[in-house]
Design an enzyme around this catalytic site. Sequence first.
Site, mmCIF file in Angstrom:
data_model
loop_
_atom_site.group_PDB
_atom_site.id
_atom_site.type_symbol
_atom_site.label_atom_id
_atom_site.label_comp_id
_atom_site.label_asym_id
_atom_site.label_seq_id
_atom_site.Cartn_x
_atom_site.Cartn_y
_atom_site.Cartn_z
ATOM 1 C CD GLU B 58 56.999 35.383 71.070
ATOM 2 O OE1 GLU B 58 56.900 35.444 72.321
ATOM 3 O OE2 GLU B 58 57.138 34.306 70.458
ATOM 4 C CG HIS B 125 51.611 26.518 65.122
ATOM 5 N ND1 HIS B 125 51.019 26.012 66.240
ATOM 6 C CD2 HIS B 125 52.926 26.640 65.418
ATOM 7 C CE1 HIS B 125 51.926 25.809 67.173
ATOM 8 N NE2 HIS B 125 53.101 26.192 66.712
#
Lengths: 339, 321
Positions: B58, B125
């Site tokens: 990322e 998540h």
Amino acid sequence: MANSANQNQKLNGKLSTIAVDTYRWMVLARTFEDRISNIYRAGKIVGGVYVGKGQEAFSASLASQLMKGQDIYSPLIRDMAGRAAFGEPLIDAARTYLGSAQGPSVGRDGNVHRGNSQEGMPTMISHLGAMISVVCGMLFARRLRKKLNTVVGAACIGDGATSTGAFHEALNMAAVEKLPLIISIANNQFAYSTPTDRQFACNELVDRAAGYGVNGININGTDLVECIEGFEKVISLARAGDGPQIVVGNLLRLSGHGEHDDAPYVSNEMRSSDLGQDCLLKAKNKIIEESWCTENECNEIQEQATVEVNAAIAQAESEKGPNPYSHDWNAYSSPSFRK
Amino acid sequence: MSISYLEAIREAQSLALENDENVFIYGQDVGAFGGAFKATKNLFQKYPDRVIDSPISEDAMVGLAVGAAIEGMRPIIEMQFADFSSVGFNQIVNQAATLFWRTAVPCPITIRLPSGGTPGSGPFHSQCMETIYAHYPGTIVMTPATVEDAYSMLLEAIAIDDPVIFCEHKYLYYHLKSDSLPKQTLPAKSARIVRSGRHATVVTYSAMLHEALRAADNMKNDGYEIEVVDLRCIKPIDMSTVLGSIARTGRVLAIGEAFPWGGVTSEIISRISSEGFNLLDAPPVRLNSIDTPIPYHPDLWRYHRPTASSVEEELRKLIRE
């Protein structure tokens, strides 16, 4: 035999031209940074001063062999010599250190935080390793636009930055994307005060290259000719499509981390070792020894650098700093979001 | 025709790729696979050079986007889950968000964050990250709550010359549908009064809009008319619309799914308190998730986040004040 002699002469001729050119930038950088350090000690610079003393040969040998207006060069804090060799106007450096409103960051950032991304030199942030993926992105964009051709991009870091996640992610990404990226690692033996044995556990930093599936070379960063030849080799490989290249230059930072630091953690033994040799003195001796320049010509290079540095600093000193009351206090570029 | 929130996001990206060769999508599994949530389904087949799988990196993904933006591209970065954008945090807030300020070079990147909770997703998540990115100067943070906004605001995000954090809510991906894509759109920075009322104002955004609307529906039977403001964009905040609504109702509840410490709801309450104190008939109130990591078990998860019933409870208390 005659052909071989001609070839050697030709190669030697090219090397001598690059060496003298690179030496000029080294001298300019050392002269500028010595002046800036003196001004800092006189209390006239706000913020830090970070110099590349001892790293000029390694820094400038890369940048002087890149193609200005085509290639990408991302310098870090000890790359004054490389910046100059890549075409950064000296006045940009003087203005940024001295806080002139006419500098490239108009007083919004200082010292080594300057660049010109339109000219292929992105402006560094302080987080180490973070610029490597930015160079990847610049190369990636050119490839998407089918304008990559023989462009290469170089990102400069030090030994400490190789411990960051950003370094790993970006190098791995560059390898996956097979980008023409050169990572120049100045292993100056200390990240601030931390020695390399607290930074990595492999024998040589260059050993890491194999793990990423990229080419890597190890060179003596205090030796101008070795630096020139090493970078010439990897630049050619990257241009030819061989993907990312790592160059580790072994050398010693001949200053503190910044000018506020007298580096008591560097032992006398290390200072007097081969790593501690001054690349600028070594380069001058080599150039004279090989008759690429006379001593007088070397002195002229120094005199010219002094004139240029004096002029840039005098100009920057005469300029005003930014006015907070009329400053554009907008962090947004988009007109509809600006205040 | 029926189009989901997720399909609207896909359609917006498809149109952006079609209209501008500078647009490309970079993210994990976004290529031939079409993305973990299928937000890029079939886009690789149409634009194979510009819908590209990235390594799980990322930090480097965002750094690459900034470099490409410097060269004039308009990258869209898909984070697989908003939660994982924390790995790219440095590049977002220090590289992308500061670029224009430092260098006068715009940074037109869009970072898509599949945000918010769904049953069974657990602590890593489910997060809402809008507050974190809104804190830093230079970012624009969008939080669309409707199919129409998911489409039009994403197109606007891609066209904007600044880094946009686009928080798309995963719970709405499949649950929310509309008959068609919008023809006319409201600028992203404007809040919208979704429901008019006179007893209290709810200020909210993203999936919480729908919990607020359900609560307002329930209270209508008792004669309460609740005004509901959808912020749409939480940075910048359209305070004129918020204060205009409070001027009519005198009472306000700010709702967010994110953690309660700091954040959008506290920013709203803080601004109302200083800019519209004299409009208030009762102390302003806010409602967020519980101050723990987000639980896995569906029963715990439903209790952890604001719901129509907890919103209704807060509203009834507020109106009684």
